[in-house]
Structure formats: C-alpha cells, structure tokens
Design an enzyme around this catalytic site. Structure first.
Site, PDB file in Angstrom:
ATOM      1  N   GLU A  49      59.546  20.682  15.322  1.00 31.67           N
ATOM      2  CA  GLU A  49      59.641  19.239  14.399  1.00 31.67           C
ATOM      3  C   GLU A  49      60.601  19.671  13.433  1.00 31.67           C
ATOM      4  O   GLU A  49      59.920  20.164  12.520  1.00 31.67           O
ATOM      5  CB  GLU A  49      58.055  18.839  14.261  1.00 31.67           C
ATOM      6  CG  GLU A  49      57.862  17.495  14.029  1.00 31.67           C
ATOM      7  CD  GLU A  49      58.421  16.626  15.112  1.00 31.67           C
ATOM      8  OE1 GLU A  49      58.142  16.625  16.078  1.00 31.67           O
ATOM      9  OE2 GLU A  49      59.390  15.779  14.529  1.00 31.67           O
ATOM     10  N   SER A  50      61.705  19.073  13.272  1.00 26.40           N
ATOM     11  CA  SER A  50      62.366  19.028  12.307  1.00 26.40           C
ATOM     12  C   SER A  50      61.957  19.124  10.883  1.00 26.40           C
ATOM     13  O   SER A  50      62.210  19.477   9.810  1.00 26.40           O
ATOM     14  CB  SER A  50      63.683  18.872  12.349  1.00 26.40           C
ATOM     15  OG  SER A  50      63.850  17.402  12.630  1.00 26.40           O
ATOM     16  N   CYS A  80      67.974  22.161  19.618  1.00 27.50           N
ATOM     17  CA  CYS A  80      66.806  20.887  19.328  1.00 27.50           C
ATOM     18  C   CYS A  80      66.857  20.696  17.810  1.00 27.50           C
ATOM     19  O   CYS A  80      67.469  20.155  17.007  1.00 27.50           O
ATOM     20  CB  CYS A  80      65.857  21.066  20.103  1.00 27.50           C
ATOM     21  SG  CYS A  80      65.037  19.615  20.618  1.00 27.50           S
ATOM     22  N   ARG A 107      67.899  11.751  15.828  1.00 28.64           N
ATOM     23  CA  ARG A 107      66.815  12.438  16.398  1.00 28.64           C
ATOM     24  C   ARG A 107      66.506  11.535  17.676  1.00 28.64           C
ATOM     25  O   ARG A 107      66.371  10.231  17.577  1.00 28.64           O
ATOM     26  CB  ARG A 107      65.868  12.433  15.321  1.00 28.64           C
ATOM     27  CG  ARG A 107      66.360  13.488  14.131  1.00 28.64           C
ATOM     28  CD  ARG A 107      65.129  13.323  13.136  1.00 28.64           C
ATOM     29  NE  ARG A 107      63.665  13.899  13.462  1.00 28.64           N
ATOM     30  CZ  ARG A 107      62.716  13.711  12.876  1.00 28.64           C
ATOM     31  NH1 ARG A 107      62.804  12.849  11.724  1.00 28.64           N
ATOM     32  NH2 ARG A 107      61.621  14.286  13.530  1.00 28.64           N
ATOM     33  N   HIS A 176      66.994  22.692  25.610  1.00 27.64           N
ATOM     34  CA  HIS A 176      66.414  24.354  25.505  1.00 27.64           C
ATOM     35  C   HIS A 176      66.819  25.136  26.391  1.00 27.64           C
ATOM     36  O   HIS A 176      65.928  25.322  27.527  1.00 27.64           O
ATOM     37  CB  HIS A 176      64.890  23.804  25.484  1.00 27.64           C
ATOM     38  CG  HIS A 176      64.291  22.903  24.533  1.00 27.64           C
ATOM     39  ND1 HIS A 176      63.420  23.619  23.564  1.00 27.64           N
ATOM     40  CD2 HIS A 176      63.996  21.675  24.120  1.00 27.64           C
ATOM     41  CE1 HIS A 176      63.212  22.799  22.534  1.00 27.64           C
ATOM     42  NE2 HIS A 176      63.464  21.463  23.245  1.00 27.64           N
ATOM     43  N   GLU A 178      66.371  28.100  26.404  1.00 32.43           N
ATOM     44  CA  GLU A 178      65.146  29.141  26.684  1.00 32.43           C
ATOM     45  C   GLU A 178      64.102  28.846  27.673  1.00 32.43           C
ATOM     46  O   GLU A 178      63.273  29.894  28.122  1.00 32.43           O
ATOM     47  CB  GLU A 178      64.649  29.486  25.396  1.00 32.43           C
ATOM     48  CG  GLU A 178      63.482  28.265  24.683  1.00 32.43           C
ATOM     49  CD  GLU A 178      64.109  26.948  24.195  1.00 32.43           C
ATOM     50  OE1 GLU A 178      65.201  26.915  24.316  1.00 32.43           O
ATOM     51  OE2 GLU A 178      63.206  26.280  23.683  1.00 32.43           O
TER      52      GLU A 178
HETATM   53  N1  GLN Z   1      62.381  15.319  18.050  1.00 36.91           N
HETATM   54  C1  GLN Z   1      62.303  16.667  17.342  1.00 36.91           C
HETATM   55  C2  GLN Z   1      62.791  16.205  15.692  1.00 36.91           C
HETATM   56  O1  GLN Z   1      63.222  15.345  15.581  1.00 36.91           O
HETATM   57  C3  GLN Z   1      63.148  17.732  18.072  1.00 36.91           C
HETATM   58  C4  GLN Z   1      62.459  17.951  19.199  1.00 36.91           C
HETATM   59  C5  GLN Z   1      62.634  19.354  19.744  1.00 36.91           C
HETATM   60  O2  GLN Z   1      63.065  20.387  19.063  1.00 36.91           O
HETATM   61  N2  GLN Z   1      62.224  19.613  21.071  1.00 36.91           N
HETATM   62  O3  GLN Z   1      62.594  17.280  15.097  1.00 36.91           O
END
Ligand code: GLN
Length: 192
Positions: A49-50, A80, A107, A176, A178
């Site tokens: 979660e940024s 992400c 986002r 992702h 990974e």
């Molecule tokens: N939606 C998340 C964000 O805005 C990012 C999602 C993720 O890292 N998988 O921070």
C-alpha cells in the site's frame, strides 16, 4: 562474490521478492535502515500500500538514504506500490512521490482487487532484455502508466500498454514479476 540484493521490508509483499531473489542465487536481506541499504548492490521496492509505505519511509527516516541509493546508479526494481513511490506524479488520488523514475501513474488504474488478473506480457519491444517469450505477470490493484518520460524505455506491454519500463538502472513494473516462477525480470535487473 554473490550479489547482495535488499528488499525494502516495511510493509507489503517483500517476502515473495525475497524468495524470488534467493531462487536467483543472490544474497538477500531485508532493509529497514540506511546502514543496510548502503551495503547493497541492488534494491527491490515491493508492492503493498503506497500510502502506508510513504508513512513508514518517513517514520524510519529512509527517504534521503533511498534517494542517495538511486543516485548511486545501483539497480532498483520498483514493483506496483514501489513504482507509485518512485514515479514523478501520482493520481487516483494524488499523493506524494519521489521522482526517481520519470513516469506518471494512476493508482488502481486497472480496477479494484476483484479485477486482479494474470496476463502474458509482450516483451518484444525490447527483446534484448527478456528474450522473445511472453512474460507471465500478475496485476493486483495495479497502477496504470499515464505518462512515460522521454528517457524511459518500454520493456514489456499488455494490450499495447506499457507495464515494465526502465530509466537507466531504475526499473518499474506495474505488476508483480515475483509471483510467478519466471525469474527473468529479477535476473535482468540484478545481473547474472
Ligand atoms: N493499489 C496499491 C496502491 O495504490 C498498490 C497495489 C500493489 O502494490 N499491489 O498503493
């Protein structure tokens, strides 16, 4: 000596990156302080979660050390939420970012959690990076790239949209890499 690659381990999906990097044969460490960061050959900024990442980077006083690391020219893979932090500007909603990679992002631009998907990315825009075979990628509340700076190279696309980009040694993925068994992205960013 094997390469030492760190994963920012404040929140989110750092554990899966650690196992992907270990499978590549690197020496891997969790990063929560500037001293560990300075000892690394490369760094992953994981998903998560940024907004939470921003708060924790502030709390752990890591912004200057991270900026110094990027400027040192060592390779970074921002995935992400990590890409959201690294970008120049963020919408959906607007929030602060560090400008380490000259792209803008929206986002959750591919939809919410229920719209998460797996897709084979076309890597032929730049086949000397990942070869010719499509790259399997997972998208989870993924950001969408809304602007690509003139010094930024597109390395992979899904439905003609850029999903992996690079500016010098800073690599950004909206997805992702990974989460699949295909290790080409980590191997390319951090070297053999
Ligand atoms: N939606 C998340 C964000 O805005 C990012 C999602 C993720 O890292 N998988 O921070």
């Amino acid at each position: 000596m094997t390469r030492r690659v760190g994963v920012l381990a404040l929140q989110g999906g750092y554990g899966v990156h650690i196992s992907a990097l270990e499978r590549c044969g690197y020496t891997v460490c969790e990063v929560r302080d500037a001293e560990t960061l300075s000892s690394l050959d490369g760094l992953v900024l994981p998903g998560g979660e940024s907004t939470t990442h921003l708060k924790l980077i502030k709390r752990f006083q890591l912004e200057d050390a991270l900026t110094h690391f990027v400027r040192s020219g060592r390779p970074i893979l921002a995935t992400c939420a990590g890409l959201i932090l690294a970008s120049t500007a963020v919408t959906g909603p607007e929030q602060r970012s560090f400008g380490w990679l000259d792209v803008d992002v929206e986002r959750n631009g591919w939809g919410r959690q229920v719209h998460s998907f797996e897709a084979p990315a076309d890597v032929t825009p730049c086949a000397d990076h990942f070869g010719e075979l499509p790259l399997p990628l997972m998208f989870i509340r993924a950001p969408r790239l809304t602007r690509i700076g003139s010094d930024v190279e597109v390395l992979a696309t899904v439905s003609d949209e850029p999903v992996i980009v690079r500016q010098g040694q800073v690599y950004g993925a909206t997805c992702h890499p990974e989460l699949t068994s295909d290790l080409r992205v980590h191997q390319r960013v951090f070297g053999p």
